[in-house]
Design a protein around this motif. Structure first.
Motif, PDB file in Angstrom:
ATOM      1  N   ASN A 443      36.054  41.931  52.523  1.00  0.00           N
ATOM      2  CA  ASN A 443      34.899  41.726  53.393  1.00  0.00           C
ATOM      3  C   ASN A 443      33.586  42.176  52.764  1.00  0.00           C
ATOM      4  OD1 ASN A 443      36.690  40.840  55.400  1.00  0.00           O
ATOM      5  ND2 ASN A 443      37.029  42.937  56.119  1.00  0.00           N
ATOM      6  N   TRP A 444      33.619  42.652  51.526  1.00  0.00           N
ATOM      7  CA  TRP A 444      32.412  43.169  50.883  1.00  0.00           C
ATOM      8  C   TRP A 444      32.116  42.364  49.628  1.00  0.00           C
ATOM      9  CZ3 TRP A 444      29.759  46.889  53.464  1.00  0.00           C
ATOM     10  CH2 TRP A 444      30.432  47.525  54.488  1.00  0.00           C
ATOM     11  N   ASP A 445      30.820  42.210  49.352  1.00  0.00           N
ATOM     12  CA  ASP A 445      30.404  41.369  48.235  1.00  0.00           C
ATOM     13  C   ASP A 445      30.809  41.943  46.891  1.00  0.00           C
ATOM     14  OD1 ASP A 445      29.273  39.632  50.037  1.00  0.00           O
ATOM     15  OD2 ASP A 445      27.261  40.523  49.900  1.00  0.00           O
ATOM     16  N   HIS A 446      30.825  43.288  46.777  1.00  0.00           N
ATOM     17  CA  HIS A 446      31.142  43.876  45.473  1.00  0.00           C
ATOM     18  C   HIS A 446      32.611  43.715  45.096  1.00  0.00           C
ATOM     19  CE1 HIS A 446      32.945  47.288  47.617  1.00  0.00           C
ATOM     20  NE2 HIS A 446      31.830  47.361  48.346  1.00  0.00           N
ATOM     21  N   CYS A 447      33.424  43.137  45.976  1.00  0.00           N
ATOM     22  CA  CYS A 447      34.838  42.918  45.636  1.00  0.00           C
ATOM     23  C   CYS A 447      35.000  41.870  44.535  1.00  0.00           C
ATOM     24  CB  CYS A 447      35.604  42.510  46.891  1.00  0.00           C
ATOM     25  SG  CYS A 447      37.377  42.335  46.650  1.00  0.00           S
ATOM     26  N   HIS A 448      33.947  41.081  44.283  1.00  0.00           N
ATOM     27  CA  HIS A 448      34.066  40.065  43.230  1.00  0.00           C
ATOM     28  C   HIS A 448      34.295  40.704  41.862  1.00  0.00           C
ATOM     29  CE1 HIS A 448      29.832  41.184  42.545  1.00  0.00           C
ATOM     30  NE2 HIS A 448      30.005  40.704  41.332  1.00  0.00           N
ATOM     31  N   LEU A 449      33.937  41.993  41.698  1.00  0.00           N
ATOM     32  CA  LEU A 449      34.223  42.682  40.443  1.00  0.00           C
ATOM     33  C   LEU A 449      35.726  42.727  40.164  1.00  0.00           C
ATOM     34  CD1 LEU A 449      31.774  45.722  40.779  1.00  0.00           C
ATOM     35  CD2 LEU A 449      31.473  43.687  39.379  1.00  0.00           C
ATOM     36  N   ILE A 450      36.510  42.818  41.228  1.00  0.00           N
ATOM     37  CA  ILE A 450      37.968  42.847  41.076  1.00  0.00           C
ATOM     38  C   ILE A 450      38.523  41.433  40.979  1.00  0.00           C
ATOM     39  CG2 ILE A 450      40.117  43.655  42.114  1.00  0.00           C
ATOM     40  CD1 ILE A 450      38.512  45.770  43.574  1.00  0.00           C
ATOM     41  N   LEU A 451      38.065  40.569  41.884  1.00  0.00           N
ATOM     42  CA  LEU A 451      38.631  39.216  41.950  1.00  0.00           C
ATOM     43  C   LEU A 451      38.295  38.403  40.703  1.00  0.00           C
ATOM     44  CD1 LEU A 451      37.911  38.373  45.695  1.00  0.00           C
ATOM     45  CD2 LEU A 451      39.982  39.331  44.696  1.00  0.00           C
ATOM     46  N   ALA A 452      37.155  38.682  40.060  1.00  0.00           N
ATOM     47  CA  ALA A 452      36.754  37.917  38.888  1.00  0.00           C
ATOM     48  C   ALA A 452      37.184  38.555  37.575  1.00  0.00           C
ATOM     49  CB  ALA A 452      35.227  37.731  38.884  1.00  0.00           C
ATOM     50  N   SER A 453      37.936  39.636  37.626  1.00  0.00           N
ATOM     51  CA  SER A 453      38.333  40.331  36.405  1.00  0.00           C
ATOM     52  C   SER A 453      39.567  39.692  35.781  1.00  0.00           C
ATOM     53  CB  SER A 453      38.611  41.805  36.708  1.00  0.00           C
ATOM     54  OG  SER A 453      39.720  41.919  37.577  1.00  0.00           O
ATOM     55  N   GLU A 454      39.719  39.911  34.518  1.00  0.00           N
ATOM     56  CA  GLU A 454      40.914  39.436  33.820  1.00  0.00           C
ATOM     57  C   GLU A 454      42.163  40.160  34.312  1.00  0.00           C
ATOM     58  OE1 GLU A 454      42.530  38.740  29.231  1.00  0.00           O
ATOM     59  OE2 GLU A 454      40.690  39.869  29.624  1.00  0.00           O
ATOM     60  N   LEU A 455      41.959  41.385  34.789  1.00  0.00           N
ATOM     61  CA  LEU A 455      43.078  42.141  35.333  1.00  0.00           C
ATOM     62  C   LEU A 455      43.717  41.420  36.515  1.00  0.00           C
ATOM     63  CD1 LEU A 455      44.734  44.802  35.363  1.00  0.00           C
ATOM     64  CD2 LEU A 455      43.002  45.711  36.911  1.00  0.00           C
ATOM     65  N   MET A 456      42.912  40.781  37.352  1.00  0.00           N
ATOM     66  CA  MET A 456      43.467  40.057  38.495  1.00  0.00           C
ATOM     67  C   MET A 456      44.342  38.904  38.016  1.00  0.00           C
ATOM     68  SD  MET A 456      43.896  39.797  41.647  1.00  0.00           S
ATOM     69  CE  MET A 456      42.877  41.243  41.969  1.00  0.00           C
ATOM     70  N   ASN A 457      43.960  38.262  36.935  1.00  0.00           N
ATOM     71  CA  ASN A 457      44.781  37.196  36.369  1.00  0.00           C
ATOM     72  C   ASN A 457      46.133  37.745  35.912  1.00  0.00           C
ATOM     73  OD1 ASN A 457      44.745  34.276  35.072  1.00  0.00           O
ATOM     74  ND2 ASN A 457      45.468  35.668  33.490  1.00  0.00           N
ATOM     75  N   GLU A 458      46.118  38.936  35.311  1.00  0.00           N
ATOM     76  CA  GLU A 458      47.363  39.541  34.842  1.00  0.00           C
ATOM     77  C   GLU A 458      48.251  39.978  36.011  1.00  0.00           C
ATOM     78  OE1 GLU A 458      46.140  42.674  32.341  1.00  0.00           O
ATOM     79  OE2 GLU A 458      45.165  41.390  30.847  1.00  0.00           O
ATOM     80  N   ILE A 459      47.631  40.568  37.033  1.00  0.00           N
ATOM     81  CA  ILE A 459      48.414  41.018  38.182  1.00  0.00           C
ATOM     82  C   ILE A 459      49.046  39.834  38.898  1.00  0.00           C
ATOM     83  CG2 ILE A 459      48.232  42.106  40.455  1.00  0.00           C
ATOM     84  CD1 ILE A 459      46.178  43.998  39.313  1.00  0.00           C
ATOM     85  N   LEU A 460      48.298  38.756  39.045  1.00  0.00           N
ATOM     86  CA  LEU A 460      48.854  37.574  39.695  1.00  0.00           C
ATOM     87  C   LEU A 460      50.037  37.029  38.909  1.00  0.00           C
ATOM     88  CD1 LEU A 460      48.689  35.430  41.910  1.00  0.00           C
ATOM     89  CD2 LEU A 460      47.106  34.169  40.464  1.00  0.00           C
ATOM     90  N   GLY A 461      49.902  37.007  37.574  1.00  0.00           N
ATOM     91  CA  GLY A 461      51.026  36.556  36.763  1.00  0.00           C
ATOM     92  C   GLY A 461      52.248  37.436  36.925  1.00  0.00           C
ATOM     93  N   ALA A 462      52.043  38.756  37.015  1.00  0.00           N
ATOM     94  CA  ALA A 462      53.169  39.665  37.207  1.00  0.00           C
ATOM     95  C   ALA A 462      53.816  39.459  38.577  1.00  0.00           C
ATOM     96  CB  ALA A 462      52.708  41.111  37.039  1.00  0.00           C
ATOM     97  N   CYS A 463      53.005  39.228  39.608  1.00  0.00           N
ATOM     98  CA  CYS A 463      53.552  39.020  40.958  1.00  0.00           C
ATOM     99  C   CYS A 463      54.366  37.730  41.033  1.00  0.00           C
ATOM    100  CB  CYS A 463      52.423  38.989  41.982  1.00  0.00           C
ATOM    101  SG  CYS A 463      51.604  40.578  42.230  1.00  0.00           S
ATOM    102  N   MET A 464      53.849  36.661  40.455  1.00  0.00           N
ATOM    103  CA  MET A 464      54.578  35.395  40.487  1.00  0.00           C
ATOM    104  C   MET A 464      55.837  35.468  39.626  1.00  0.00           C
ATOM    105  SD  MET A 464      52.651  34.036  42.621  1.00  0.00           S
ATOM    106  CE  MET A 464      53.554  32.507  42.763  1.00  0.00           C
ATOM    107  N   ASP A 465      55.768  36.202  38.526  1.00  0.00           N
ATOM    108  CA  ASP A 465      56.956  36.389  37.703  1.00  0.00           C
ATOM    109  C   ASP A 465      57.999  37.225  38.437  1.00  0.00           C
ATOM    110  OD1 ASP A 465      58.540  36.099  35.448  1.00  0.00           O
ATOM    111  OD2 ASP A 465      57.760  37.906  34.507  1.00  0.00           O
TER     112      ASP A 465
END
Length: 786
Positions: A443-465
């Motif tokens: 709900n906060w604008d500064h959350c894009h720092l997390i959502l746009a990070s490369e780390l989020m791409n890695e975490i999503l890959g780990a979750c789907m794996d």
């Protein structure tokens, strides 16, 4: 039972004779020698117990307090229980000698003497100030707190050093190892020593008057245990004192200052600052040497008062060990968390959490956690150490970040927490993602720092794996392209793995736009958790090989989760439906890129596989496996929502793929049918070919109907323009007619006005003539003057 030494050159009591067969040592004090029975003194003194275990013949005590006579009287008291001369001029020497000789019985004799029992409150306060540093030196909880830190006992330390240097043999500078019995005896002496010292200090403190019991730098030199007891006694005094005693206290203090010597304490603290000062001394004693060198030396009560009101240095906070912080448990009850400075707040949050986890804190563990969370919430915004504390592996739970989610630094802290996702348990990571990130931070604008990070791409890959691991079993390898599995091995249990996959799907939908469709792209340095070596996706321009009749194949570069099979097209359906309702955001644009990448990647992989096979494949197999089936392609085409696409490069890719599909459909042994051709024709019509140059359509693999439709589409704007122009001309003619009608109306009104004007002029002329005639007649009737 004993006889006295003979031949003593000094005045005063003679020492008892030495028993036969006992070990003797020459004690050197002020360059004079005195022979003592070590075996007898070892029963009451820890110092002589250590001397007994060595082969030394001398024990130099060059700076012994009070000199040789004081030592002689002490030995007589310890052996023959002679009367101990405790007076104003000897009491401090006896206290220092007690600690030097490590003799608990001597300390008890001093404290039970008539002189000490008859001391005034002011004098007891001075004795207490002198005794407190010894508690810090002898307490096991303050073993690191050396005597030189407290600034007392220098002569005693020099005596011990001189004794080591004065041994007869260099190899005997370190005493030989004790036997088990001797070790236990020495340990018993040390235990009795700090117990007696602390008991004596607390006895003196309990006998002080309220006006003399001043919490200040002089009372903060004791051990943490004694300081805690002083705070407890002070609180009891405050609770027991009533209104009358409080009102009369200034008068009694004035009278005491007049009748007795003034109190030496110049600085008075409350319980909060006193507790902070005690903890600061402990931190400084346990800090590394390089940290202590940075801290300026403080001397004097006023300097210490300035220091206790200042914030704690950041170096002391960062280097403080957990074992050091655990000993603050008794002092935490006296700290006012509302008055803490930023660095103190970060340190005490660590203390409260450590105490609650170990179960040794004051009060219930839940109370300590509640206090720590309140401090964290109140000071996080302006406290850099607290923000670091939130991302460290140990202290602050990630769930506390929901209390400070409004501050932008909370996203940075959560990002650093998520960087350790491979070390976290599956259940813990799921709780952080579900209850912290998805529930509060979105709900906060500064959350894009997390959502746009490369780390989020890695975490999503780990979750789907993890979902693949749950479906296929822990020992079945996935088809991912990377050398290592994205899902850590310690993530086990189907329930946890399925939960991670469910949360991964939710992360996909909320971060699809910020991750640019999870396609290969360059992550910004502010949102990337590491270096990025991925290549940009190759874009096909509309002008590339515009006159190529044969279908072109777009090269797929880079790698992403779509290529590894961890993300599937089914995940796009919900996202693309949301994108149709938010046309101002490029959700559909990234979705079309994903669909085209999927189509081109499938095509290139099949071509490579067919080329690598030694056995030739039939034409029907090539036609069936090269391009996507018409039914599936139609579903993907509808999902991409091509009529809303305005990107010429994507439209060109779609056209080239349809050209190849139509060519495979029409080749010999193809799967042509009227329904397939109709579906393919509709897919051609779904893309806006007007965005491309006319030369692109010069290909036999574009149906003639598409050419005709394109001509009609190109002609439609001209017809629409002519129709609009005709409508404009008709509206202009109607407007001119209305203008002419208004002009005729204005002309009629002008004519009427002109007619009325002429009538008015005639009436004015008639009125003027009548007036002139009237004036002439009047002039004739008037008589002439005489």
């Amino acid at each position: 039972m004993f006889s006295y030494l003979f031949g003593s050159s000094a005045d005063g009591p003679s020492l008892p004779t030495i028993r036969e067969g006992h070990k003797t040592v020459d004690v050197i004090i002020d360059h004079e020698r005195l022979q003592v029975d070590v075996d007898v003194l070892a029963e009451v003194s820890g110092l002589f117990l250590q001397v007994q275990s060595t082969d030394a013949k001398e024990c130099p005590l060059l700076d012994f307090p009070g000199g040789l006579e004081r030592f002689r009287s002490i030995v007589c008291y310890l052996i023959d229980r002679d009367v101990l001369n405790v007076a104003e001029e000897t009491v401090l020497d006896l206290l220092e000698a007690t600690w030097l000789l490590e003799c608990p019985s001597l300390l008890e004799g001093v404290m039970q003497s008539s002189f000490v029992l008859s001391l005034s409150s002011r004098r007891r306060a001075e004795i207490l100030e002198h005794l407190l540093p010894y508690t810090a030196a002898s307490s096991p909880a303050d073993s690191e707190h050396a005597i030189e830190t407290s600034g007392v006992g220098t002569s005693a330390q020099n005596d011990l050093g001189s004794w080591n240097e004065g041994l007869s043999h260099p190899q005997e500078s370190v005493p030989v190892s004790f036997s088990c019995k001797q070790f236990l005896r020495l340990f018993h002496f040390e235990t009795l020593m700090w117990q007696c010292t602390e008991k004596a200090a607390l006895t003196l403190a309990s006998q002080l008057d309220g006006g003399d019991f001043v919490l200040g730098p002089r009372l903060a030199t004791g051990s943490l245990r004694v300081c805690s007891e002083l705070l407890r006694l002070r609180r009891l005094r405050e609770e027991e004192s009533g209104f009358v005693s409080s009102a009369m206290q200034p008068v009694s203090a004035l009278w005491k200052n007049l009748m007795d010597k003034p109190l030496r304490a110049k600085v008075a603290w409350d319980s909060h600052f006193f507790a902070l000062r005690c903890m600061r001394r402990r931190l400084a004693s346990a800090a590394p040497s390089e940290v202590l060198q940075k801290q300026a030396a403080m001397a004097g009560e006023f300097k210490e008062d300035e220091e206790v009101h200042d914030d704690l240095p950041a170096d002391l906070v960062e280097t403080a060990q957990d074992s050091t912080l655990l000993v603050f448990r008794e002092l935490m009850a006296y700290v006012d968390t509302e008055r803490l400075s930023p660095n103190w707040s970060a340190l005490l949050v660590r203390v409260l959490l450590l105490l609650s986890r170990s179960g040794v804190g004051a009060g219930s563990p839940g109370e300590g956690v509640s206090r720590a969370r309140d401090i964290f919430k109140r000071t996080f915004a302006e406290n850099e150490l607290m923000q670091k504390l939130a991302s460290d592996p140990a202290p602050v739970p990630p769930a506390w970040l929901v209390d400070v989610v409004a501050h932008p630094s909370a996203s940075n802290a959560l990002l650093r927490v998520l960087c350790r996702y491979r070390q976290l348990e599956a259940e813990e990571l799921s709780d952080i993602i579900e209850h912290v990130l998805l529930a509060k931070f979105l709900n906060w604008d500064h959350c894009h720092l997390i959502l746009a990070s490369e780390l989020m791409n890695e975490i999503l890959g780990a979750c789907m794996d993890a979902g693949k691991k749950a479906n296929s079993g822990a020992h079945v390898h996935t088809t991912q392209m990377g050398p290592e599995r994205r899902c850590p091995d310690h993530w086990a249990g189907q329930h946890c793995l399925w939960r991670l996959e469910y949360l991964g799907r939710r992360l996909f939908h909320v971060s699809f736009l910020f991750q640019q469709g999870f396609l290969p792209h360059s992550f910004s340095s502010s949102s990337s958790s590491g270096s990025d070596s991925r290549k940009l996706l190759r874009k096909m321009a509309p002008e590339d090989d515009v006159c190529s009749p044969q279908p072109q194949v777009v090269e797929v570069t880079g790698s992403c989760l779509w290529d590894e099979g961890l993300l599937t097209i089914d995940l796009l359906r919900r996202t693309m439906m949301e994108g149709r309702a938010m046309l101002d955001k490029p959700i559909l644009h990234y979705g079309r890129h994903v669909i085209m990448r999927h189509l081109w990647l499938t095509l290139t992989h099949l071509q490579v596989n067919n080329t690598d096979h030694k056995q030739p494949s039939s034409a029907s197999q090539v036609a069936k496996n090269s391009y996507c089936e018409i039914g599936k392609l139609k579903i993907l085409w509808d999902l991409a929502c091509w009529p809303l696409c305005e990107d010429a490069g994507l439209v060109r890719q779609a056209l080239e793929y349809l050209k190849g599909t139509y060519r495979d459909l029409c080749r010999p042994n193809g799967v042509w049918s009227a329904e397939h051709e109709e579906d393919l024709f509709q897919m051609f019509l779904a893309i806006d070919l007007s965005l491309l140059p006319i030369q692109v359509l010069h290909s036999p693999w574009i149906p003639a109907q598409v050419q005709s439709v394109r001509l009609f589409v190109q002609q439609q704007p001209a017809d629409q323009f002519l129709q609009e122009l005709q409508q404009e001309v008709s509206r202009a003619m109607e407007h001119l007619k209305s203008v002419n009608f208004q002009c005729s109306k204005f002309t009629n009104k002008l004519n009427a006005v002109e007619h009325r004007t002429l009538t008015n002029i005639g009436q004015i002329n008639d009125a003027s003539a009548a007036l002139e005639e009237y004036q002439r007649k009047r002039a004739r009737k008037e008589p002439k003057e005489p």
